[in-house]
Design a protein around this motif. Structure first.
Motif, mmCIF file in Angstrom:
data_model
loop_
_atom_site.group_PDB
_atom_site.id
_atom_site.type_symbol
_atom_site.label_atom_id
_atom_site.label_comp_id
_atom_site.label_asym_id
_atom_site.label_seq_id
_atom_site.Cartn_x
_atom_site.Cartn_y
_atom_site.Cartn_z
ATOM 1 N N THR A 1 0.832 -1.202 0.000
ATOM 2 C CA THR A 1 0.000 0.000 0.000
ATOM 3 C C THR A 1 0.860 1.242 0.000
ATOM 4 N N GLN A 2 0.513 2.182 -0.866
ATOM 5 C CA GLN A 2 1.251 3.451 -0.915
ATOM 6 C C GLN A 2 0.285 4.602 -1.179
ATOM 7 N N TYR A 3 0.434 5.678 -0.437
ATOM 8 C CA TYR A 3 -0.305 6.913 -0.678
ATOM 9 C C TYR A 3 0.654 7.898 -1.351
ATOM 10 N N LEU A 4 0.159 8.581 -2.363
ATOM 11 C CA LEU A 4 1.026 9.450 -3.155
ATOM 12 C C LEU A 4 1.418 10.722 -2.420
ATOM 13 N N THR A 5 0.469 11.319 -1.696
ATOM 14 C CA THR A 5 0.757 12.556 -0.961
ATOM 15 C C THR A 5 -0.045 12.595 0.329
ATOM 16 N N GLN A 6 0.321 13.518 1.195
ATOM 17 C CA GLN A 6 -0.396 13.711 2.443
ATOM 18 C C GLN A 6 -1.608 14.619 2.274
ATOM 19 N N THR A 7 -1.550 15.537 1.304
ATOM 20 C CA THR A 7 -2.664 16.456 1.059
ATOM 21 C C THR A 7 -2.969 16.506 -0.429
ATOM 22 N N ALA A 8 -4.207 16.879 -0.756
ATOM 23 C CA ALA A 8 -4.585 16.999 -2.160
ATOM 24 C C ALA A 8 -3.806 18.106 -2.857
ATOM 25 N N ALA A 9 -3.452 19.153 -2.120
ATOM 26 C CA ALA A 9 -2.700 20.266 -2.707
ATOM 27 C C ALA A 9 -1.339 19.825 -3.233
ATOM 28 N N GLN A 10 -0.831 18.717 -2.740
ATOM 29 C CA GLN A 10 0.455 18.202 -3.189
ATOM 30 C C GLN A 10 0.346 17.374 -4.461
ATOM 31 N N GLY A 11 -0.864 17.243 -4.989
ATOM 32 C CA GLY A 11 -1.039 16.595 -6.287
ATOM 33 C C GLY A 11 -1.377 15.128 -6.280
ATOM 34 N N GLY A 12 -1.766 14.593 -5.127
ATOM 35 C CA GLY A 12 -2.048 13.165 -5.067
ATOM 36 C C GLY A 12 -3.166 12.687 -5.964
ATOM 37 N N PHE A 13 -4.137 13.556 -6.228
ATOM 38 C CA PHE A 13 -5.253 13.184 -7.107
ATOM 39 C C PHE A 13 -5.084 13.710 -8.530
ATOM 40 N N SER A 14 -3.990 14.384 -8.801
ATOM 41 C CA SER A 14 -3.881 15.069 -10.099
ATOM 42 C C SER A 14 -2.535 14.912 -10.782
ATOM 43 N N SER A 15 -1.787 13.871 -10.420
ATOM 44 C CA SER A 15 -0.429 13.711 -10.950
ATOM 45 C C SER A 15 -0.208 12.299 -11.486
ATOM 46 N N PRO A 16 -0.515 12.050 -12.752
ATOM 47 C CA PRO A 16 -0.292 10.718 -13.317
ATOM 48 C C PRO A 16 1.150 10.235 -13.176
ATOM 49 N N ASP A 17 2.109 11.172 -13.195
ATOM 50 C CA ASP A 17 3.510 10.761 -13.053
ATOM 51 C C ASP A 17 3.771 10.151 -11.684
ATOM 52 N N LYS A 18 3.144 10.710 -10.649
ATOM 53 C CA LYS A 18 3.296 10.142 -9.301
ATOM 54 C C LYS A 18 2.669 8.750 -9.238
ATOM 55 N N GLY A 19 1.499 8.604 -9.860
ATOM 56 C CA GLY A 19 0.847 7.294 -9.873
ATOM 57 C C GLY A 19 1.673 6.261 -10.617
ATOM 58 N N GLU A 20 2.251 6.666 -11.727
ATOM 59 C CA GLU A 20 3.065 5.742 -12.519
ATOM 60 C C GLU A 20 4.301 5.297 -11.735
#
Length: 352
Positions: free
Chosen positions: A202-221
């Motif tokens: 399990t991995q979470y991309l960011t701690q807050t939405a402002a950091q791009g966790g829901f809007s950064s395909p590169d982070k997801g990849e």
């Protein structure tokens, strides 16, 4: 809506689903007269969450409901994109502008709109407001449209457990917040209940939405790359726009991805990856937007209070568009058994 123990919704304009209404139930006398001051609605106002329209997931599901309502009720709609690093005041201004312009209902797509919806609804008591993924606002002119995401995620976990050959699967959450914890908890429980010895990374991309966790395909990849390199051969993403990167990674490595919110197998923008999209854990955001719009514009009896979608009322489930998923008899039997257990209460799905 096509349904074979699961649902295939939220990526296209779908038929409205019945929903369970609790708390305030239908409308109070004040909200039942909610419309613009002239007694008519200019149309539907929709304010997107981070990632905006085109995420092939959460926001696009809301847009599908808007389009269906526009066509059926002969009204216009206005959908508004979020801005980077915006404040609650920016969100409030967006909702108030829609309300002042005569749009009714006005819907905030995502829990981040909670403070804005609360403030705007107090200023415009004759307008019906809706918020998706938050149930904290208690007002006669607000509909809190929420879902049992953990239930569809449990089914995604069953699917992953019966599909993995490496006995390692992955979960990528966009932001480390309670809503996404529900997806993770349900998924992990579904895996563990189905097949012993399977590891869930399990991995979470960011701690807050402002950091791009829901809007950064590169982070997801990047996250999916790491999980796949560590052995995961099925990866489930609950990450909005970032989930596109997870799907891209899965396809590049020729392993399975499980999508979220919309039927991502059928999203045109993801067509080149569809051979690797096994299923998607759905929630009928499209139906929620449509139903609220219908209650205001056609029925003149606006919904309010908590409106929660579940397996029992058909508002969450798994997409069955991929024939590989749909035609796997062993998997379908296991899913039917799990779904029945959730519905009758013999399986209690965790939310954290």
């Amino acid at each position: 809506m096509r349904r074979v123990s699961r649902i295939a919704v939220a990526g296209v304009a779908t038929a409205a689903l019945a929903v369970t209404v609790s708390a305030c139930g239908s409308s109070s006398s004040e909200s039942s007269s909610s419309s613009s001051s002239s007694g008519t609605s200019k149309g539907i106002g929709l304010a997107y969450d981070v990632g905006g329209k085109g995420d092939q997931s959460f926001n696009d599901a809301a847009y599908a409901g808007l389009v269906k309502a526009e066509k059926e009720f002969g009204v216009s709609g206005r959908d508004v994109e979020p801005q980077d690093n915006e404040s609650d005041a920016d969100k409030t201004q967006r909702l108030e502008t829609l309300a002042r312009s005569g749009y009714n209902p006005v819907i905030g797509v995502g829990f981040a709109y909670a403070p804005a919806v609360k403030e705007a609804a107090a200023k415009f008591p004759k307008i019906t407001f809706g918020i998706i993924d938050d149930e904290q606002i208690k007002a006669s002119n607000v509909a809190d449209m929420v879902f049992h995401e953990e239930q569809s995620s449990y089914l995604a976990g069953v699917t992953a457990a019966l599909t993995t050959k490496s006995n390692t699967v992955g979960f990528v959450g966009g932001v480390d917040v309670p809503l996404i914890h529900k997806f993770a908890a349900g998924f992990e429980q579904g895996v563990k209940d189905t097949k012993k010895g399977v590891t869930v990374k399990t991995q979470y991309l960011t701690q807050t939405a402002a950091q791009g966790g829901f809007s950064s395909p590169d982070k997801g990849e990047a996250a999916a790359d790491g999980q796949i390199e560590a052995g995961a051969d099925v990866v489930f993403a609950a990450a909005g726009l970032s989930g596109q990167g997870v799907i891209k990674s899965a396809a590049a490595h020729k392993v399975w991805a499980i999508g979220v919110d919309s039927d991502q197998y059928n999203q045109a923008a993801l067509a080149k990856y569809k051979p690797y999209i096994l299923t998607s854990a759905l929630k009928n955001v499209a139906g929620a937007v449509y139903d609220l719009s219908k209650s205001v514009i056609k029925d003149k009896k606006p919904l309010s209070g908590e409106i929660r979608g579940s397996l029992s009322n058909g508002a969450v489930g798994l997409a069955d568009s991929n024939p590989t998923f749909k035609n796997n008899a062993t998997l379908q039997a296991a899913l039917a058994k799990a779904e029945a257990g959730i519905k009758d209460g013999s399986i209690k799905v965790k939310t954290s």
